[in-house]
Motif scaffolding. Structure first.
Motif, mmCIF file in Angstrom:
data_model
loop_
_atom_site.group_PDB
_atom_site.id
_atom_site.type_symbol
_atom_site.label_atom_id
_atom_site.label_comp_id
_atom_site.label_asym_id
_atom_site.label_seq_id
_atom_site.Cartn_x
_atom_site.Cartn_y
_atom_site.Cartn_z
ATOM 1 N N GLN A 265 46.137 -16.208 6.045
ATOM 2 C CA GLN A 265 47.243 -15.633 6.804
ATOM 3 C C GLN A 265 46.796 -15.328 8.232
ATOM 4 O O GLN A 265 45.641 -14.989 8.479
ATOM 5 C CB GLN A 265 47.728 -14.338 6.128
ATOM 6 N N ARG A 266 47.721 -15.423 9.139
ATOM 7 C CA ARG A 266 47.418 -15.139 10.540
ATOM 8 C C ARG A 266 47.182 -13.638 10.706
ATOM 9 O O ARG A 266 47.891 -12.816 10.141
ATOM 10 C CB ARG A 266 48.585 -15.586 11.409
ATOM 11 N N GLN A 267 46.168 -13.287 11.508
ATOM 12 C CA GLN A 267 45.830 -11.886 11.718
ATOM 13 C C GLN A 267 46.107 -11.491 13.165
ATOM 14 O O GLN A 267 46.016 -12.316 14.075
ATOM 15 C CB GLN A 267 44.353 -11.656 11.429
ATOM 16 N N THR A 268 46.402 -10.239 13.328
ATOM 17 C CA THR A 268 46.602 -9.733 14.687
ATOM 18 C C THR A 268 45.247 -9.545 15.354
ATOM 19 O O THR A 268 44.201 -9.563 14.698
ATOM 20 C CB THR A 268 47.353 -8.391 14.670
ATOM 21 N N LYS A 269 45.273 -9.329 16.651
ATOM 22 C CA LYS A 269 44.042 -9.127 17.404
ATOM 23 C C LYS A 269 43.305 -7.880 16.916
ATOM 24 O O LYS A 269 42.079 -7.874 16.787
ATOM 25 C CB LYS A 269 44.390 -8.991 18.887
ATOM 26 N N GLN B 84 43.385 -6.623 13.862
ATOM 27 C CA GLN B 84 42.778 -6.900 12.563
ATOM 28 C C GLN B 84 41.486 -7.689 12.733
ATOM 29 O O GLN B 84 40.494 -7.434 12.045
ATOM 30 C CB GLN B 84 43.752 -7.673 11.672
ATOM 31 N N ARG B 85 41.487 -8.668 13.626
ATOM 32 C CA ARG B 85 40.271 -9.451 13.865
ATOM 33 C C ARG B 85 39.173 -8.578 14.459
ATOM 34 O O ARG B 85 37.997 -8.730 14.126
ATOM 35 C CB ARG B 85 40.587 -10.626 14.795
ATOM 36 N N LYS C 94 37.530 -6.458 11.759
ATOM 37 C CA LYS C 94 36.681 -7.285 10.894
ATOM 38 C C LYS C 94 35.342 -7.556 11.555
ATOM 39 O O LYS C 94 34.304 -7.475 10.923
ATOM 40 C CB LYS C 94 37.373 -8.621 10.601
#
Length: 83
Positions: A68-72, A74-75, A78
């Motif tokens: 799934q695509r992640q927001t900035k 969220q990245r 991580k």
């Protein structure tokens, strides 16, 4: 006489599907396979279909799922956890 024998041979060895002759041929084939310890064409077809179904199930299980695509944000969280 030749034509009658020829017709008997053809109907006995290549019967039309769904006729009593076809049922009799299947029975003869089953008995012959049992005597020789072999599988009938119908049994081989069933095994082939089962193998194809198994292959399709495995193919579905091995299919890669796109992440799934992640927001900035969220990245960023991580990458901070990895450090």
């Amino acid at each position: 006489l030749w034509t009658m024998c020829q017709q008997f041979y053809v109907i006995r060895n290549n019967p039309a599907p769904g006729t009593p002759a076809a049922a009799a041929k299947e029975e003869r084939d089953r008995e012959k396979a049992a005597r020789k310890g072999l599988k009938t064409p119908a049994q081989l077809e069933e095994e082939r279909l089962a193998a194809e179904a198994d292959a399709k199930r495995e193919e579905k299980a091995d299919t890669r799922v796109q992440p799934q695509r992640q927001t900035k944000a969220q990245r960023a969280t991580k990458s901070k956890k990895k450090r």
